[in-house]
Design a protein around this motif. Sequence first.
Motif, PDB file in Angstrom:
ATOM      1  N   ALA A  86      -2.167  -3.808   9.348  1.00 37.89           N
ATOM      2  CA  ALA A  86      -0.962  -3.416   8.615  1.00 37.89           C
ATOM      3  C   ALA A  86      -1.327  -2.448   7.512  1.00 37.89           C
ATOM      4  O   ALA A  86      -0.531  -2.178   6.628  1.00 37.89           O
ATOM      5  CB  ALA A  86      -0.295  -4.658   8.031  1.00 37.89           C
ATOM      6  N   ARG A  87      -2.547  -1.929   7.549  1.00 38.20           N
ATOM      7  CA  ARG A  87      -3.055  -1.167   6.415  1.00 38.20           C
ATOM      8  C   ARG A  87      -3.402   0.274   6.771  1.00 38.20           C
ATOM      9  O   ARG A  87      -4.169   0.935   6.074  1.00 38.20           O
ATOM     10  CB  ARG A  87      -4.282  -1.884   5.839  1.00 38.20           C
ATOM     11  CG  ARG A  87      -4.081  -3.406   5.735  1.00 38.20           C
ATOM     12  CD  ARG A  87      -5.164  -4.095   4.966  1.00 38.20           C
ATOM     13  NE  ARG A  87      -5.032  -3.822   3.543  1.00 38.20           N
ATOM     14  CZ  ARG A  87      -5.822  -4.354   2.609  1.00 38.20           C
ATOM     15  NH1 ARG A  87      -6.782  -5.185   2.961  1.00 38.20           N
ATOM     16  NH2 ARG A  87      -5.649  -4.068   1.345  1.00 38.20           N
ATOM     17  N   GLY A  88      -2.827   0.754   7.863  1.00 36.10           N
ATOM     18  CA  GLY A  88      -3.133   2.116   8.302  1.00 36.10           C
ATOM     19  C   GLY A  88      -2.669   3.191   7.349  1.00 36.10           C
ATOM     20  O   GLY A  88      -3.107   4.336   7.448  1.00 36.10           O
ATOM     21  N   GLY A  89      -1.794   2.831   6.409  1.00 36.68           N
ATOM     22  CA  GLY A  89      -1.349   3.800   5.420  1.00 36.68           C
ATOM     23  C   GLY A  89      -2.479   4.364   4.585  1.00 36.68           C
ATOM     24  O   GLY A  89      -2.333   5.423   3.972  1.00 36.68           O
ATOM     25  N   VAL A  90      -3.627   3.667   4.583  1.00 35.50           N
ATOM     26  CA  VAL A  90      -4.758   4.141   3.785  1.00 35.50           C
ATOM     27  C   VAL A  90      -5.241   5.518   4.257  1.00 35.50           C
ATOM     28  O   VAL A  90      -5.822   6.282   3.484  1.00 35.50           O
ATOM     29  CB  VAL A  90      -5.919   3.115   3.799  1.00 35.50           C
ATOM     30  CG1 VAL A  90      -6.614   3.076   5.153  1.00 35.50           C
ATOM     31  CG2 VAL A  90      -6.927   3.428   2.699  1.00 35.50           C
ATOM     32  N   LEU A  91      -4.982   5.845   5.510  1.00 33.26           N
ATOM     33  CA  LEU A  91      -5.372   7.175   6.002  1.00 33.26           C
ATOM     34  C   LEU A  91      -4.593   8.265   5.264  1.00 33.26           C
ATOM     35  O   LEU A  91      -5.125   9.346   4.994  1.00 33.26           O
ATOM     36  CB  LEU A  91      -5.123   7.263   7.512  1.00 33.26           C
ATOM     37  CG  LEU A  91      -5.806   8.407   8.257  1.00 33.26           C
ATOM     38  CD1 LEU A  91      -7.309   8.367   8.057  1.00 33.26           C
ATOM     39  CD2 LEU A  91      -5.486   8.358   9.733  1.00 33.26           C
ATOM     40  N   VAL A  92      -3.346   7.972   4.921  1.00 34.21           N
ATOM     41  CA  VAL A  92      -2.541   8.921   4.149  1.00 34.21           C
ATOM     42  C   VAL A  92      -3.110   9.049   2.734  1.00 34.21           C
ATOM     43  O   VAL A  92      -3.244  10.156   2.198  1.00 34.21           O
ATOM     44  CB  VAL A  92      -1.064   8.480   4.096  1.00 34.21           C
ATOM     45  CG1 VAL A  92      -0.209   9.548   3.413  1.00 34.21           C
ATOM     46  CG2 VAL A  92      -0.528   8.188   5.492  1.00 34.21           C
ATOM     47  N   ALA A  93      -3.455   7.898   2.145  1.00 34.18           N
ATOM     48  CA  ALA A  93      -4.060   7.908   0.807  1.00 34.18           C
ATOM     49  C   ALA A  93      -5.353   8.716   0.808  1.00 34.18           C
ATOM     50  O   ALA A  93      -5.630   9.479  -0.127  1.00 34.18           O
ATOM     51  CB  ALA A  93      -4.320   6.486   0.335  1.00 34.18           C
ATOM     52  N   ALA A  94      -6.144   8.572   1.873  1.00 33.54           N
ATOM     53  CA  ALA A  94      -7.413   9.306   1.976  1.00 33.54           C
ATOM     54  C   ALA A  94      -7.156  10.808   2.083  1.00 33.54           C
ATOM     55  O   ALA A  94      -7.838  11.618   1.436  1.00 33.54           O
ATOM     56  CB  ALA A  94      -8.208   8.819   3.184  1.00 33.54           C
ATOM     57  N   ALA A  95      -6.178  11.187   2.891  1.00 30.72           N
ATOM     58  CA  ALA A  95      -5.860  12.610   3.045  1.00 30.72           C
ATOM     59  C   ALA A  95      -5.375  13.197   1.727  1.00 30.72           C
ATOM     60  O   ALA A  95      -5.713  14.333   1.374  1.00 30.72           O
ATOM     61  CB  ALA A  95      -4.797  12.796   4.130  1.00 30.72           C
ATOM     62  N   LYS A  96      -4.600  12.421   0.988  1.00 33.07           N
ATOM     63  CA  LYS A  96      -4.017  12.895  -0.275  1.00 33.07           C
ATOM     64  C   LYS A  96      -5.084  13.038  -1.355  1.00 33.07           C
ATOM     65  O   LYS A  96      -5.079  14.002  -2.126  1.00 33.07           O
ATOM     66  CB  LYS A  96      -2.946  11.892  -0.721  1.00 33.07           C
ATOM     67  CG  LYS A  96      -2.264  12.206  -2.047  1.00 33.07           C
ATOM     68  CD  LYS A  96      -1.219  13.263  -1.903  1.00 33.07           C
ATOM     69  CE  LYS A  96      -0.451  13.472  -3.205  1.00 33.07           C
ATOM     70  NZ  LYS A  96       0.308  14.706  -3.194  1.00 33.07           N
ATOM     71  N   SER A  97      -6.021  12.086  -1.416  1.00 34.53           N
ATOM     72  CA  SER A  97      -6.920  12.033  -2.575  1.00 34.53           C
ATOM     73  C   SER A  97      -8.319  12.593  -2.330  1.00 34.53           C
ATOM     74  O   SER A  97      -9.017  12.938  -3.288  1.00 34.53           O
ATOM     75  CB  SER A  97      -7.051  10.586  -3.062  1.00 34.53           C
ATOM     76  OG  SER A  97      -7.716   9.779  -2.100  1.00 34.53           O
ATOM     77  N   GLN A  98      -8.750  12.693  -1.071  1.00 34.68           N
ATOM     78  CA  GLN A  98     -10.155  13.003  -0.820  1.00 34.68           C
ATOM     79  C   GLN A  98     -10.433  14.403  -0.300  1.00 34.68           C
ATOM     80  O   GLN A  98     -11.551  14.882  -0.364  1.00 34.68           O
ATOM     81  CB  GLN A  98     -10.751  11.967   0.159  1.00 34.68           C
ATOM     82  CG  GLN A  98     -10.680  10.534  -0.347  1.00 34.68           C
ATOM     83  CD  GLN A  98     -11.412  10.340  -1.653  1.00 34.68           C
ATOM     84  OE1 GLN A  98     -12.526  10.838  -1.827  1.00 34.68           O
ATOM     85  NE2 GLN A  98     -10.795   9.623  -2.590  1.00 34.68           N
ATOM     86  N   GLY A  99      -9.433  15.058   0.261  1.00 33.42           N
ATOM     87  CA  GLY A  99      -9.610  16.440   0.700  1.00 33.42           C
ATOM     88  C   GLY A  99     -10.614  16.634   1.826  1.00 33.42           C
ATOM     89  O   GLY A  99     -11.235  17.689   1.930  1.00 33.42           O
TER      90      GLY A  99
END
Length: 309
Positions: free
Chosen positions: A264-277
């Motif tokens: 249920a935590r796949g949203g972390v991929l969006v967080a990674a794209a947003k913050s890590q470049g």
Amino acid sequence: MSGKPSWRDRLFGGLKDTSQRLTGNLAGIVGAGRLEQHDLDRIEDALIMSDLGPATAAQIRDKLAAERFDGGVTEYKVMQVVERVIAAILRPAARPLEIDAFPRPQVILVIGVNGSGKTTTIAKLAHNFVEQDYGVMLAAGDTFRAAAIGQLKIWADRIGVPIISGKEGGDAAGIVYDAVKEATATGIDVLIVDTAGRLQNKRELMDELDKIRRVLGRLNPEAPHNVVLVLDATTGQNAIGQIETFKEVAKVTGLVMTKLDGTARGGVLVAAAKSQGLPIHAIGVGETLDDLKPFDPDELAAAIAGDTQ
């Protein structure tokens, strides 16, 4: 007898909890042409709880606050906005792993904590490259764990590609050196190197990776061409910490995320794209060789938003 669910079905199934968590928090948000402040607060909280990260949640909130909803606010219209913003965040990060090194081989170091799915991801990448008619070789550079060496040998045999390995506790840099020499001599296109996944002693891992880099640099100044970090989606926000640490110790150039079919935590991929470049090369939804695909940002955005159209 029904066959195996499609790749898309498994991706959407894996992210069902994420989309249901979002829509559950939108229940009852209907009415006028704009969202109220308390509605925006609730949506922003739901987005953060879905591991999309505070920055993404704030961006979506701002977009929703500015939106005029013709005919009134509905859950569906809100989720359409959520999907559009997520897709826009993800698109710049989507970049397949291309084999373009000259001279060959292209050297891909694969890193990640133990248990992230690193070894099976190496096998899936190798399989995908073989399917594209590239010559592939594996190097068992995770000499810290005998199980990793054995597992990689089994996969190499199953895929039908050569592997260079040594004994447990051996010199990883020496194995990589032998592998590059052999790959060069035999005309191999892609050399995929497994590396140790122990983060408990960052200095030791950094020293080992530096040594591998020095050895590679003597053989080909361009190598390694890629340093790919494998992340386990089920770890949620812990994945962001892993990216930051491995960027420091290993000079990561791109990401692969596994286990998106069971979290249920796949949203972390969006967080990674947003913050890590960092580029996101591929995502995985299972254990078989065909369960790793190039990353499609629009498909993932639709899965998070529960848009099955």
